[in-house]
Design a protein around this motif. Structure first.
Motif, mmCIF file in Angstrom:
data_model
loop_
_atom_site.group_PDB
_atom_site.id
_atom_site.type_symbol
_atom_site.label_atom_id
_atom_site.label_comp_id
_atom_site.label_asym_id
_atom_site.label_seq_id
_atom_site.Cartn_x
_atom_site.Cartn_y
_atom_site.Cartn_z
ATOM 1 N N PRO A 1 65.259 94.088 69.552
ATOM 2 C CA PRO A 1 65.481 95.564 69.770
ATOM 3 C C PRO A 1 65.959 95.603 68.223
ATOM 4 O O PRO A 1 66.330 94.948 67.377
ATOM 5 C CB PRO A 1 67.014 95.377 70.087
ATOM 6 N N ALA A 2 66.720 97.201 67.683
ATOM 7 C CA ALA A 2 66.276 97.091 66.190
ATOM 8 C C ALA A 2 67.811 96.238 66.206
ATOM 9 O O ALA A 2 68.306 95.824 64.600
ATOM 10 C CB ALA A 2 67.037 98.415 66.481
ATOM 11 N N HIS A 3 68.861 96.753 66.650
ATOM 12 C CA HIS A 3 70.239 96.220 66.477
ATOM 13 C C HIS A 3 70.562 94.662 67.776
ATOM 14 O O HIS A 3 70.565 94.679 68.969
ATOM 15 C CB HIS A 3 71.598 96.486 66.155
ATOM 16 N N ALA A 4 70.592 93.601 66.586
ATOM 17 C CA ALA A 4 70.389 92.688 68.162
ATOM 18 C C ALA A 4 71.059 90.994 67.313
ATOM 19 O O ALA A 4 70.444 90.499 66.528
ATOM 20 C CB ALA A 4 69.168 91.993 68.696
ATOM 21 N N VAL A 5 72.284 90.928 67.309
ATOM 22 C CA VAL A 5 72.855 90.405 66.484
ATOM 23 C C VAL A 5 72.725 88.649 67.488
ATOM 24 O O VAL A 5 72.728 88.936 68.452
ATOM 25 C CB VAL A 5 74.631 90.063 66.395
ATOM 26 N N SER A 6 72.478 87.802 66.735
ATOM 27 C CA SER A 6 72.419 86.342 67.243
ATOM 28 C C SER A 6 73.561 85.400 67.367
ATOM 29 O O SER A 6 73.642 85.243 66.085
ATOM 30 C CB SER A 6 71.066 86.298 66.746
ATOM 31 N N CYS A 7 73.820 85.191 69.001
ATOM 32 C CA CYS A 7 75.225 84.128 69.080
ATOM 33 C C CYS A 7 74.894 82.786 69.641
ATOM 34 O O CYS A 7 73.728 83.112 70.436
ATOM 35 C CB CYS A 7 76.522 84.646 69.107
ATOM 36 N N THR A 8 75.482 81.799 69.430
ATOM 37 C CA THR A 8 75.987 81.067 70.918
ATOM 38 C C THR A 8 77.555 81.417 70.994
ATOM 39 O O THR A 8 78.798 81.421 70.156
ATOM 40 C CB THR A 8 76.229 79.803 70.344
#
Length: 144
Positions: A25-32
């Motif tokens: 995806p164009a915008h995908a923050v990656s977190c836990t």
């Protein structure tokens, strides 16, 4: 025969590679979130206390703790929005914010600690403590 097989494999690689590159995806923050990897344009906690840790939060990306006393750690620049939601939250963003970034405590007695700030740091409703290392001061009535 080998030459034709090699041409077919090369052609297949050229067709498959661009498809694989466009799947992200164009915008995908990656977190836990509570130890589980989560990504997307919006990453949300639960209605209870959460531990959320993320890298950078780009423009149009959102991290929302929802309810409970959340502990949110951002290890990159915040150009999007980090919102603790309702509850006494602890939010830290050591790398700071960009001109469009917002770090919001929301409702509750929150503690916000931000590095260099060129965006908005706002504790919201409640008795809040906000600390920025430099740049824009937190929005009053946040104590600092």
């Amino acid at each position: 025969m080998i030459r034709h097989t090699m041409r077919a494999l090369c052609a297949a690689t050229l067709v498959i590679a661009p498809i694989a590159l466009t799947a992200t995806p164009a915008h995908a923050v990656s977190c836990t979130v509570n130890g589980r990897p989560v990504s997307g344009g919006t990453v949300q906690g639960t209605d209870s206390a959460d531990y959320i840790q993320c890298g950078a939060v780009a423009l149009n990306e959102h991290v929302n703790g929802l309810g409970g006393a959340d502990y949110i750690v951002i290890n990159g620049v915040v150009s999007g929005t980090v919102d603790g939601g309702a509850g006494g939250d602890y939010i830290t963003a050591g790398a700071g914010t960009s001109a469009t970034g917002s770090i919001l405590g929301n409702i509750g007695n929150d503690f916000l600690r931000v590095g260099p700030n060129a965006g908005t740091v706002d504790g919201g409703a409640g008795s809040d403590f906000c600390r920025v290392s430099s740049g824009n001061p937190p929005t009053p009535p946040c104590e600092f």
